[in-house]
Design an enzyme around this catalytic site. Structure first.
Site, PDB file in Angstrom:
ATOM      1  N   MET A   1       0.833  -1.196   0.000  1.00 41.64           N
ATOM      2  CA  MET A   1       0.000   0.000   0.000  1.00 41.64           C
ATOM      3  C   MET A   1       0.872   1.253   0.000  1.00 41.64           C
ATOM      4  O   MET A   1       1.560   1.548   0.983  1.00 41.64           O
ATOM      5  CB  MET A   1      -0.949  -0.017   1.189  1.00 41.64           C
ATOM      6  CG  MET A   1      -1.852  -1.244   1.178  1.00 41.64           C
ATOM      7  SD  MET A   1      -3.132  -1.209   2.446  1.00 41.64           S
ATOM      8  CE  MET A   1      -4.177   0.114   1.828  1.00 41.64           C
ATOM      9  N   SER A   2       0.816   1.985  -1.102  1.00 43.10           N
ATOM     10  CA  SER A   2       1.639   3.186  -1.268  1.00 43.10           C
ATOM     11  C   SER A   2       0.988   4.422  -0.681  1.00 43.10           C
ATOM     12  O   SER A   2       1.623   5.470  -0.568  1.00 43.10           O
ATOM     13  CB  SER A   2       1.889   3.423  -2.759  1.00 43.10           C
ATOM     14  OG  SER A   2       0.663   3.727  -3.421  1.00 43.10           O
ATOM     15  N   GLY A   3      -0.294   4.321  -0.327  1.00 42.29           N
ATOM     16  CA  GLY A   3      -1.045   5.498   0.079  1.00 42.29           C
ATOM     17  C   GLY A   3      -1.877   6.067  -1.045  1.00 42.29           C
ATOM     18  O   GLY A   3      -2.660   6.997  -0.846  1.00 42.29           O
TER      19      GLY A   3
ATOM     20  N   SER B   1      -3.638   1.027  -4.907  1.00 44.49           N
ATOM     21  CA  SER B   1      -3.351  -0.041  -3.945  1.00 44.49           C
ATOM     22  C   SER B   1      -4.441  -0.129  -2.873  1.00 44.49           C
ATOM     23  O   SER B   1      -4.718  -1.210  -2.345  1.00 44.49           O
ATOM     24  CB  SER B   1      -1.979   0.176  -3.301  1.00 44.49           C
ATOM     25  OG  SER B   1      -1.885   1.452  -2.696  1.00 44.49           O
TER      26      SER B   1
ATOM     27  N   CYS C   1      12.747  -1.343  -9.281  1.00 47.74           N
ATOM     28  CA  CYS C   1      11.994  -1.319  -8.019  1.00 47.74           C
ATOM     29  C   CYS C   1      11.063  -2.526  -7.935  1.00 47.74           C
ATOM     30  O   CYS C   1      10.983  -3.193  -6.900  1.00 47.74           O
ATOM     31  CB  CYS C   1      11.203  -0.021  -7.915  1.00 47.74           C
ATOM     32  SG  CYS C   1      10.272   0.147  -6.373  1.00 47.74           S
TER      33      CYS C   1
ATOM     34  N   GLY D   1      -1.185  -2.679  -6.587  1.00 45.29           N
ATOM     35  CA  GLY D   1      -2.166  -1.919  -7.350  1.00 45.29           C
ATOM     36  C   GLY D   1      -1.770  -1.686  -8.784  1.00 45.29           C
ATOM     37  O   GLY D   1      -2.106  -0.640  -9.365  1.00 45.29           O
TER      38      GLY D   1
ATOM     39  N   CYS E   1       9.589   8.218  -8.625  1.00 52.59           N
ATOM     40  CA  CYS E   1       9.117   8.743  -7.336  1.00 52.59           C
ATOM     41  C   CYS E   1      10.186   9.528  -6.606  1.00 52.59           C
ATOM     42  O   CYS E   1       9.870  10.422  -5.816  1.00 52.59           O
ATOM     43  CB  CYS E   1       8.611   7.600  -6.470  1.00 52.59           C
ATOM     44  SG  CYS E   1       9.881   6.403  -5.991  1.00 52.59           S
TER      45      CYS E   1
END
Length: 377
Positions: A19-21, A25, A123, A147, A221
């Site tokens: 969960m990236s926020g 996701s 990544c 996600g 990112c």
């Protein structure tokens, strides 16, 4: 994914949700919970204002505009709040050192050698589907969820797990997932691969998620301001100035360093001319950048190394395959023949492709299925 059914408590399995926020996701977590999985959310701390490398050195960067990066405190808080809404546990995992070594260091090293890398692929390969999968096993999870807009489809005829494009062509992310093996694919779920972005946001609205209208993060990112040149300078990458030359060796001007350019680039060259110049090739040994007109950027052949295949047998049954190939994330696929050797592949396109760039990935498709890919040499 193999459907193993539900246990006595009615649970299909235990899933770790990366969960990236962000909204994607978050909806992936909701979908898995809806489908009967016991879910755990985890936010990977990959990069913030300071990145620490394996040797202990540290560098600092501008956090950039709000909503355009990931791994910030706000992102972690958003992920926690979504988990609270769903009633599931949330953890954080500090992978900053591994991210600095496997992604950022490789990124800076590549640019210093005149190569244009794709850090999202690294990544995914080394963090999301290697270290995070290990963490999933430690937490007793047999499924890992992200996600991504892609799909894993089990083919009963071949008993293979196939990686397919996402249903939404505008959001498809299969290009950056070509390195996934059969073992990994058998434990991975991409729940939003069947959705469009608009549908994903509607699901988030239905659940009342705090991030339902949160802007998407940008591709790189750790460079939220988009200033790759400035980022490299902050990492200590200092490329010496050299010569712009034509394909015939004619001097055209002085460049600011090979790390400032990429194949196909037109803007920012600073060379007055009657017709536009484009970067055709970067020669790190001579510290020269070869310029040409646009027509000279087209070529039909490439070689690639570090090749990964999604087949159960580790590679195709034949050493020569016909497929469609993509040479950049948003590049249009093109018909090609791939010749496979032990360590590399040679790709010959039916029609010439523009700006084949060393360091980028070439990814092979059969319709919607991803066959594999490698790094362009």
């Amino acid at each position: 994914m193999t459907d193993t059914g539900r246990n006595a408590a009615g649970v299909r399995g235990r899933a770790l949700i990366a969960m990236s926020g962000g909204v994607d996701s978050s909806v992936a977590a909701a979908c898995m919970q809806r489908d009967g999985y016991e879910c755990i959310g985890i936010t990977m701390q990959l990069y913030d204002n300071a990145t620490v490398y394996g040797d202990g050195t540290e560098s600092v960067s501008d956090p950039g505009p709000a909503g355009r990066t990931c791994c910030s405190l706000d992102d972690t808080e958003d992920a926690k709040r979504v988990c609270e809404t769903l009633g599931i546990d949330h953890y954080t995992a500090n992978f900053r050192e591994a991210f600095g070594e496997c992604v950022i260091k490789k990124f800076t090293d590549s640019y210093s050698r005149g190569i244009t890398p794709n850090p999202c692929i690294d990544c995914n390969r080394y963090l999301k589907f290697e270290r995070l999968m290990k963490r999933a096993r430690e937490l007793g999870c047999d499924t890992i969820v992200t996600g991504h807009y892609a799909r894993v489809i089990h083919n009963p005829a071949s008993n293979e797990y196939e990686l397919h494009k996402g249903q939404d062509p505008a959001k498809d992310q299969s290009y950056v997932l070509y390195m996934l093996s059969q073992e990994q694919l058998s434990h991975i779920r991409f729940p939003i691969g069947e959705l469009t972005k608009d549908e994903t946001r509607r699901v988030a609205e239905e659940y009342g998620f705090v991030n339902s209208h949160k802007p998407d993060s940008q591709d790189i990112c750790f460079i939220p301001d988009g200033d790759t040149r400035g980022f490299l300078r902050r990492q200590g990458v200092e490329c010496e100035s050299g010569s712009f030359v034509t394909e015939n060796g004619e001097f055209l001007g002085v460049h600011t360093g090979i790390c400032d350019y990429t194949v196909g680039q037109r803007k920012g060259l600073g060379i007055p001319a009657k017709h536009p110049w484009y970067v055709k090739k970067i020669d790190p040994e001579m510290n020269e950048i070869i310029l040409s007109d646009n027509g000279a950027l087209f070529g039909r052949e490439l070689e690639a190394a570090d090749v990964c295949w999604t087949y159960a047998g580790g590679k195709p049954a034949s050493d020569e395959i016909r497929c469609r190939a993509r040479i950049r994330y948003h590049h249009r696929e093109a018909d090609a023949t791939v010749y496979i050797t032990r360590e590399r592949v040679k790709v010959i396109f039916d029609e010439a492709q523009r700006a084949i760039t060393p360091g980028q990935a070439v990814v092979f498709y059969d319709g919607n299925r991803v066959l594999g890919g490698g790094t362009i040499l």
